[in-house]
Design a protein around this motif. Structure first.
Motif, PDB file in Angstrom:
ATOM      1  N   VAL A  30      33.861  34.058   1.433  1.00 39.76           N
ATOM      2  CA  VAL A  30      32.458  33.994   1.033  1.00 39.76           C
ATOM      3  C   VAL A  30      31.897  32.680   1.571  1.00 39.76           C
ATOM      4  O   VAL A  30      32.367  31.593   1.217  1.00 39.76           O
ATOM      5  N   GLU A  31      30.895  32.802   2.444  1.00 38.04           N
ATOM      6  CA  GLU A  31      30.330  31.629   3.111  1.00 38.04           C
ATOM      7  C   GLU A  31      28.868  31.883   3.427  1.00 38.04           C
ATOM      8  O   GLU A  31      28.511  32.965   3.889  1.00 38.04           O
ATOM      9  N   LYS A  32      28.015  30.888   3.203  1.00 39.02           N
ATOM     10  CA  LYS A  32      26.581  31.072   3.439  1.00 39.02           C
ATOM     11  C   LYS A  32      26.148  30.770   4.872  1.00 39.02           C
ATOM     12  O   LYS A  32      25.157  31.285   5.339  1.00 39.02           O
ATOM     13  N   ASP A  33      26.903  29.952   5.588  1.00 39.65           N
ATOM     14  CA  ASP A  33      26.500  29.551   6.938  1.00 39.65           C
ATOM     15  C   ASP A  33      26.878  30.635   7.954  1.00 39.65           C
ATOM     16  O   ASP A  33      28.048  31.005   8.068  1.00 39.65           O
ATOM     17  N   LEU A  34      25.894  31.134   8.676  1.00 34.55           N
ATOM     18  CA  LEU A  34      26.114  32.235   9.616  1.00 34.55           C
ATOM     19  C   LEU A  34      27.087  31.870  10.735  1.00 34.55           C
ATOM     20  O   LEU A  34      27.960  32.665  11.094  1.00 34.55           O
ATOM     21  N   SER A  35      26.967  30.660  11.277  1.00 39.12           N
ATOM     22  CA  SER A  35      27.880  30.253  12.359  1.00 39.12           C
ATOM     23  C   SER A  35      29.323  30.184  11.855  1.00 39.12           C
ATOM     24  O   SER A  35      30.255  30.616  12.549  1.00 39.12           O
ATOM     25  N   LYS A  86      26.910  35.178   2.284  1.00 43.11           N
ATOM     26  CA  LYS A  86      25.968  34.983   1.185  1.00 43.11           C
ATOM     27  C   LYS A  86      26.194  33.613   0.572  1.00 43.11           C
ATOM     28  O   LYS A  86      27.333  33.149   0.477  1.00 43.11           O
ATOM     29  N   GLU A  87      25.117  33.017   0.127  1.00 42.44           N
ATOM     30  CA  GLU A  87      25.231  31.802  -0.675  1.00 42.44           C
ATOM     31  C   GLU A  87      25.646  32.230  -2.079  1.00 42.44           C
ATOM     32  O   GLU A  87      25.153  33.223  -2.609  1.00 42.44           O
ATOM     33  N   ILE A  88      26.562  31.501  -2.682  1.00 40.06           N
ATOM     34  CA  ILE A  88      26.962  31.806  -4.054  1.00 40.06           C
ATOM     35  C   ILE A  88      25.980  31.120  -4.997  1.00 40.06           C
ATOM     36  O   ILE A  88      25.883  29.889  -5.012  1.00 40.06           O
ATOM     37  N   ASN A  89      25.228  31.927  -5.742  1.00 42.03           N
ATOM     38  CA  ASN A  89      24.276  31.384  -6.720  1.00 42.03           C
ATOM     39  C   ASN A  89      24.046  32.422  -7.813  1.00 42.03           C
ATOM     40  O   ASN A  89      24.660  33.497  -7.796  1.00 42.03           O
ATOM     41  N   THR A  92      23.144  35.944  -6.503  1.00 37.51           N
ATOM     42  CA  THR A  92      24.058  36.694  -5.634  1.00 37.51           C
ATOM     43  C   THR A  92      25.438  36.942  -6.223  1.00 37.51           C
ATOM     44  O   THR A  92      26.165  37.798  -5.728  1.00 37.51           O
ATOM     45  N   ILE A  93      25.804  36.195  -7.228  1.00 29.95           N
ATOM     46  CA  ILE A  93      27.205  36.237  -7.683  1.00 29.95           C
ATOM     47  C   ILE A  93      27.637  37.640  -8.115  1.00 29.95           C
ATOM     48  O   ILE A  93      28.731  38.084  -7.778  1.00 29.95           O
ATOM     49  N   ASP A  94      26.776  38.369  -8.824  1.00 29.31           N
ATOM     50  CA  ASP A  94      27.155  39.717  -9.255  1.00 29.31           C
ATOM     51  C   ASP A  94      27.342  40.658  -8.068  1.00 29.31           C
ATOM     52  O   ASP A  94      28.258  41.487  -8.067  1.00 29.31           O
ATOM     53  N   SER A  95      26.493  40.525  -7.053  1.00 31.58           N
ATOM     54  CA  SER A  95      26.646  41.389  -5.875  1.00 31.58           C
ATOM     55  C   SER A  95      27.914  41.020  -5.100  1.00 31.58           C
ATOM     56  O   SER A  95      28.575  41.894  -4.531  1.00 31.58           O
ATOM     57  N   ILE A  96      28.278  39.746  -5.096  1.00 30.70           N
ATOM     58  CA  ILE A  96      29.522  39.332  -4.439  1.00 30.70           C
ATOM     59  C   ILE A  96      30.721  39.899  -5.196  1.00 30.70           C
ATOM     60  O   ILE A  96      31.657  40.430  -4.588  1.00 30.70           O
ATOM     61  N   PHE A  97      30.688  39.809  -6.522  1.00 34.05           N
ATOM     62  CA  PHE A  97      31.756  40.414  -7.326  1.00 34.05           C
ATOM     63  C   PHE A  97      31.885  41.903  -7.003  1.00 34.05           C
ATOM     64  O   PHE A  97      32.995  42.425  -6.862  1.00 34.05           O
ATOM     65  N   LEU A 142      27.813  23.513  -7.691  1.00 31.99           N
ATOM     66  CA  LEU A 142      28.420  24.715  -7.118  1.00 31.99           C
ATOM     67  C   LEU A 142      29.848  24.951  -7.610  1.00 31.99           C
ATOM     68  O   LEU A 142      30.309  26.090  -7.632  1.00 31.99           O
ATOM     69  N   TYR A 143      30.533  23.908  -8.039  1.00 30.53           N
ATOM     70  CA  TYR A 143      31.888  24.078  -8.552  1.00 30.53           C
ATOM     71  C   TYR A 143      31.907  25.049  -9.742  1.00 30.53           C
ATOM     72  O   TYR A 143      32.904  25.716 -10.003  1.00 30.53           O
ATOM     73  N   ARG A 144      30.782  25.151 -10.460  1.00 37.21           N
ATOM     74  CA  ARG A 144      30.718  26.046 -11.625  1.00 37.21           C
ATOM     75  C   ARG A 144      30.891  27.505 -11.210  1.00 37.21           C
ATOM     76  O   ARG A 144      31.465  28.300 -11.956  1.00 37.21           O
ATOM     77  N   TYR A 145      30.400  27.847 -10.027  1.00 38.38           N
ATOM     78  CA  TYR A 145      30.572  29.218  -9.549  1.00 38.38           C
ATOM     79  C   TYR A 145      32.039  29.498  -9.227  1.00 38.38           C
ATOM     80  O   TYR A 145      32.527  30.609  -9.423  1.00 38.38           O
ATOM     81  N   TYR A 146      32.714  28.489  -8.741  1.00 38.81           N
ATOM     82  CA  TYR A 146      34.153  28.631  -8.497  1.00 38.81           C
ATOM     83  C   TYR A 146      34.851  28.998  -9.813  1.00 38.81           C
ATOM     84  O   TYR A 146      35.688  29.896  -9.867  1.00 38.81           O
ATOM     85  N   ILE A 147      34.462  28.317 -10.879  1.00 34.10           N
ATOM     86  CA  ILE A 147      35.031  28.607 -12.205  1.00 34.10           C
ATOM     87  C   ILE A 147      34.703  30.035 -12.627  1.00 34.10           C
ATOM     88  O   ILE A 147      35.545  30.728 -13.209  1.00 34.10           O
ATOM     89  N   ASP A 148      33.481  30.502 -12.301  1.00 34.31           N
ATOM     90  CA  ASP A 148      33.120  31.893 -12.619  1.00 34.31           C
ATOM     91  C   ASP A 148      34.071  32.890 -11.957  1.00 34.31           C
ATOM     92  O   ASP A 148      34.453  33.897 -12.562  1.00 34.31           O
TER      93      ASP A 148
END
Length: 194
Positions: A30-35, A86-89, A92-97, A142-148
């Protein structure tokens, strides 16, 4: 059976490379940067072609005889779609899950989570530069999303890569991000299922 892992805040895949072996199955990046995502897809393409004895195609790509689009015609969609751009926020987090869950069979379990949320806000070198944007720098949390992700998948292990400054960093309210209380709360949440 391979150990299924997910790779968060993947960047160009430096940490991921340490888990590329016959032991691990990288379910997704999971990564937000296209390159960076293109780099991740190219690495997955390389390893796929290597596994089927067709590295000559990758060499043709490197030498400019075929372009990326032509190379990717030889790569199965399930390999290319491992990279989630996708950026994790909160939005987006539910769609990533959902994407991750849909890629797993009913018997599959995520056994590991690897990744390193952006460290520029915490790094002792970057603090002076980032001081003026501290109040609006979303990277701080952003570390909080890692915990999620850890809470959702309850993996057997995780590798959280970050900088030494994370533990001494103070947020806009001059509070440490990782207090002993927070560490205990996180520990309880993560190991409640053990």
């Amino acid at each position: 059976m391979k150990i299924k892992i997910i790779d968060l805040f993947s960047g160009a895949g430096g940490l991921t490379e340490g888990f590329r072996s016959s032991m691990f199955d990288i379910v997704c990046h999971v990564e937000k940067d296209l390159s960076a995502c293109k780099t991740l897809q190219l690495r997955d393409a390389f390893y796929y072609l290597k596994s089927i004895g067709k590295l000559d195609l990758y060499i043709k790509f490197l030498s400019g005889k075929i372009d990326e689009e032509e190379l990717f015609k030889y790569i199965p969609e399930n390999i290319l779609s491992k990279t989630i751009n996708k950026e994790i926020n909160n939005h987006t987090i539910d769609s990533i899950f959902k994407i991750i869950d849909n890629s797993l069979s009913k018997k599959d379990k995520i056994l590991g989570v690897v990744g390193g949320p952006p460290c520029q806000a915490y790094s002792t070198i970057g603090r002076a530069t980032n001081k003026k944007i501290k109040s609006s720098d979303i990277r701080i949390y952003l570390y909080r999303y890692y915990i999620d992700f850890l809470e959702k998948y309850s993996p057997d292990f995780f590798v959280f890569e970050n900088v030494k400054g994370l533990l001494s960093f103070k947020d806009i309210d001059d509070d440490y991000l990782f207090t002993p209380e927070l560490s205990n709360q996180v520990r309880k949440k993560l190991f409640a299922h053990s």
